[in-house]
Each structure stands twice: as structure tokens, then as C-alpha cells.
Write an enzyme that holds these catalytic residues in place. Structure first.
Site, PDB file in Angstrom:
ATOM      1  N   GLU A  94      61.096 -16.403  20.960  1.00 32.31           N
ATOM      2  CA  GLU A  94      59.816 -15.687  20.919  1.00 32.31           C
ATOM      3  C   GLU A  94      59.994 -14.204  20.602  1.00 32.31           C
ATOM      4  O   GLU A  94      59.073 -13.555  20.118  1.00 32.31           O
ATOM      5  CB  GLU A  94      59.105 -15.842  22.272  1.00 32.31           C
ATOM      6  CG  GLU A  94      59.092 -17.268  22.783  1.00 32.31           C
ATOM      7  CD  GLU A  94      57.762 -17.947  22.654  1.00 32.31           C
ATOM      8  OE1 GLU A  94      56.844 -17.323  22.122  1.00 32.31           O
ATOM      9  OE2 GLU A  94      57.649 -19.106  23.084  1.00 32.31           O
ATOM     10  N   HIS A 112      65.952 -18.967  28.649  1.00 31.06           N
ATOM     11  CA  HIS A 112      65.545 -20.268  28.104  1.00 31.06           C
ATOM     12  C   HIS A 112      66.033 -21.375  29.013  1.00 31.06           C
ATOM     13  O   HIS A 112      67.126 -21.279  29.566  1.00 31.06           O
ATOM     14  CB  HIS A 112      66.108 -20.462  26.685  1.00 31.06           C
ATOM     15  CG  HIS A 112      65.398 -21.527  25.937  1.00 31.06           C
ATOM     16  ND1 HIS A 112      65.749 -22.842  26.017  1.00 31.06           N
ATOM     17  CD2 HIS A 112      64.315 -21.464  25.129  1.00 31.06           C
ATOM     18  CE1 HIS A 112      64.908 -23.559  25.287  1.00 31.06           C
ATOM     19  NE2 HIS A 112      64.039 -22.753  24.737  1.00 31.06           N
TER      20      HIS A 112
END
Ligand code: COA
Length: 362
Positions: A300, A247
Site C-alpha cells: 500500500e 503484513h
């Protein structure tokens, strides 16, 4: 300042009061409220109100009756096109010419309609030609129930919980690519439909909103092979990424991933065991290969499992993400409108020096 940073990493482009991803502490707050306190306590539509109006008692409005143009069944494409078209059909005003109150009203109308567009497109992709009547949809108590009723004509409570939790966890996350796109378009004074449809386009790519679509097939592949260690090593040796890890902002655990993992377990996801096994192996191997850069599980990864519980087909994942982000995008479009400042970053020219027409084939 004229230092070039690829991907604008670390550059502060706006000041915001909407969401605070606390990268070191693994906490995400919407207007100061930890999302852990919202999930299961308030439905998505109230979280929309918190983000857009700073008021949990305010809710996203119900969708009004409307006839969409012929859809294709490709939900992100349908959503992008219809959102822009609605601005024309509803004769929405330009952001620099309308009041904040009018912009808030336009964003509310568009937000609820966007969820309906995704549901209609999903229904078409399922091969069902007949739309669900509005009075059946109106029987839903929450936005997630209405969404499922519009799509399937029924709303299984497990599916409702999965979608509501997913939508709340992914409703807003600062200046990601789609939100930046929405703000850039809003900064030109374009209407709310144009700003929201720009965001949908940016979200449709696999590096932003599309990763859950790749996670489920990846887990199936790992389960079929039965050897997560070898699978991870082979994939990284081939220079490929493991979807659902890494991320730009979080260096600690992504709090959304923690909530979604818990939800996937509570709702009895059939893939939870293989997902946890792959996660353990992937985290260890990513840390070994990138000791300088924490690459943790992102939102996700477990989103894919929660969406799977609700029987969302993987290709629909980006459009489901768009449904949740209508809250964050709307809040940012309003915030951008209030600043009134056009985005215009600079580009450093690094192409050829002045040259003749002959040198380019004249
Ligand atoms: N799997 C394997 N390697 C990864 C990785 C992943 N998921 N994410 C990052 N890396 C590696 C890169 O290959 C790169 O290695 P290198 O320096 O040897 O080339 C290094 O980590 C830094 O990658 P970079 O792309 O600069 O990191 P970023 O912070 O800009 O990327 C993402 C953030 C999300 C785009 C990236 O982690 C990614 O592509 N993840 C997979 C897709 C995904 O899950 N997207 C959903 C995001 S919520």
C-alpha cells in the site's frame, strides 16, 4: 482441532492453485508466473485471463452497455450496491445451480462492469454530471485506458501505465479478508454478484484496502514537519501505526512494493524522495521496537505514490484496489464453486453460564 487462533492467523482454510505469495523469498507468482515477468509485458486484462482461466491469451471481456442506478459518488458504496443490483438486473443464476462455464461468463461480465461503475462514481465525485458516451470508451485499447476514458474522457499514457501496473501488482493475493469473504459467500451457492459485492465490503476498511488513502496525507505531514525521525518516534510513542508497513504474510520484502517503488520513480512521482526517506527511518525504528516481528514496507505504501501519479484522489484508493481484485476474486469464486463445500467454522462460547431472566433486567 479446536485451538483458537485470533484472526485465524496461520490456519489453512483452503487449498488454492491461483497465487503463491512466497513469504520468505519476497516473490509473488500468479499460477506459477512471477509478477515481475507480467508487469509491462501484458496489460491487466490478460492477467485477469491468467488468473481466472489459467491462460494469458484469454482476456477480461469488454463492458456491455448498461444504465446504472443513481450513484452517490462514494465509490466503494456505489460499487458494492451496484454489483449486487446487477445480479438482479441480469437475473444471474445461483452458483450451485449453474455450470462452471456460466459462472465464468457471469464473472467476466461483472468484472468489466465493476471497473466502469468505479469510473462513473469517480466522475460523479469530480462534479461532472454528463456520462462519457460508450463509443468514446470503446476507443480505449486496454482496460486501464477504457477506465480513464469512462472517468475523465481522456487517457494520459503516464496515468495508464500507473494504473495498469498497480492493477497487475494487486490483482490477487491469496486468502486475504476480501477474498475470504467472496469465497464464504460463494460457498453458500449465492450468485456471482453477491459474492463479489461481499468482497467489496470487506475491502473498504483501512486495514485491508484503504491504507493508500492514509499514506499520501501522512507523507505530506512528514514533508511539512521536515523531521521524519521525530515524526516516526512520536507516532509510535502514541501507540499509532505507520500506514504502509507490516503484513500478515510477508516476512521478507513485499515484491509488489519493490515493483511499485520502481514505477513511482520511473513515472516521476513528486513524493518519491520523502517516501524513501520516511521508509528508511520507519523500517529502522520498527525493527528496533519489534525485533521479534519483521515489519516491512507493504504494497500500500508505494501504491499511494503510483496512484497519485495517475491523479487518483486518496479516498478513491479502496475502489481502485477493488478494480484490480476483480481478477483474484473471480478466480477464487470459481475455485470455491468447484470444491462445493460450505464454510462453517466453529466458535467457542465464552459468555455467561445459564442465568435467569431477572439477571438481565426482566
Ligand atoms: N506500524 C506500527 N506498528 C505496527 C505496524 C505498523 N504499520 N504493523 C504492526 N505493528 C505492530 C503492532 O502494533 C503490534 O505491536 P504490539 O504487539 O506491541 O501490540 C505488532 O506489530 C503486531 O501487530 P499485528 O496487528 O498483530 O500484526 P498483523 O500481522 O496482524 O498486522 C497489518 C498486519 C497489515 C494489519 C498491520 O501491519 C497494520 O495495521 N499495518 C498498517 C496498515 C496497512 O498498511 N495496511 C495495509 C496492509 S497490505
Amino acid at each position: 482441532m479446536n485451538e483458537f487462533r485470533p484472526g485465524l492467523e496461520g490456519i489453512v482454510a483452503v487449498e488454492t492453485e491461483i497465487a503463491e505469495p512466497d513469504s520468505e523469498g519476497g516473490v509473488l507468482r500468479y499460477r506459477g508466473v512471477d509478477i515481475e515477468e507480467l508487469v509491462g509485458q501484458y496489460p491487466y486484462e490478460n492477467v485477469w485471463g491468467l488468473l481466472v482461466d489459467d491462460d494469458l491469451g484469454s482476456v477480461m471481456p469488454d463492458p456491455e452497455p448498461y444504465e446504472p442506478a443513481p450513484l452517490t459518488g462514494n465509490a466503494p458504496a456505489d460499487l458494492q450496491a451496484e454489483t449486487a443490483r446487477l445480479a438482479g438486473e441480469w437475473k444471474l443464476g445461483k452458483l450451485n445451480e449453474i455450470s462452471d462455464e456460466q459462472a465464468r461468463e457471469d464473472l467476466g461480465r461483472l468484472s468489466s462492469q465493476m471497473m466502469g461503475i468505479v469510473a462513473r462514481s469517480a466522475r460523479l465525485a469530480d462534479g461532472a454530471a454528463d456520462p462519457i458516451p460508450d463509443d468514446v470508451v470503446a476507443g480505449g485499447r486496454t482496460a486501464a485506458e477504457k477506465f480513464l476514458l469512462r472517468w475523465r474522457g481522456e487517457a494520459d499514457p503516464r496515468h495508464v501505465k500507473a494504473i495498469d501496473t498497480y492493477w497487475i501488482c494487486t490483482a490477487e493475493h491469496g486468502l486475504n479478508a476480501s477474498t475470504f469473504s467472496a469465497r464464504i459467500t460463494a460457498s453458500t451457492g449465492a450468485d456471482c454478484g453477491a459474492a463479489l459485492s461481499s468482497a467489496v465490503g470487506a475491502l473498504s476498511g483501512p486495514l485491508h484496502g484503504g491504507a493508500p488513502a492514509y499514506v499520501k496525507p501522512m507523507l505530506e505531514e512528514v514533508a511539512a514537519m521536515g523531521d521524519p525521525e521525530t515524526w516516526v518516534r512520536d507516532r509510535l510513542d502514541a501507540g499509532k501505526r505507520i500506514m504502509g508497513f507490516g503484513h500478515r504474510v510477508y516476512r521478507a520484502e513485499d515484491p509488489r512494493s519493490r515493483i511499485l517503488k520502481r514505477t513511482a520513480r520511473e513515472l516521476g512521482s513528486p513524493q518519491i524522495e520523502i517516501a524513501e526517506r520516511l521508509e528508511e527511518v520507519a523500517l529502522a525504528e520498527l525493527e528496533r521496537r519489534h525485533p521479534e516481528r519483521p515489519l516491512k514496507t507493504n504494497v500500500e505504501y508505494y501504491s499511494a505514490l503510483v496512484l497519485d501519479v495517475a491523479q487518483i484522489p486518496p479516498p478513491l484508493a479502496p475502489a481502485m484496489f477493488a478494480c484490480s481484485r476483480v481478477a483474484g476474486w473471480s478466480a477464487h469464486i470459481l475455485e470455491q464453486k468447484r470444491t462445493g463445500r460450505l464454510f462453517r467454522p466453529a466458535a467457542r462460547y465464552v459468555g455467561p453460564a445459564s442465568r435467569s431472566l431477572e439477571s438481565v433486567g426482566a
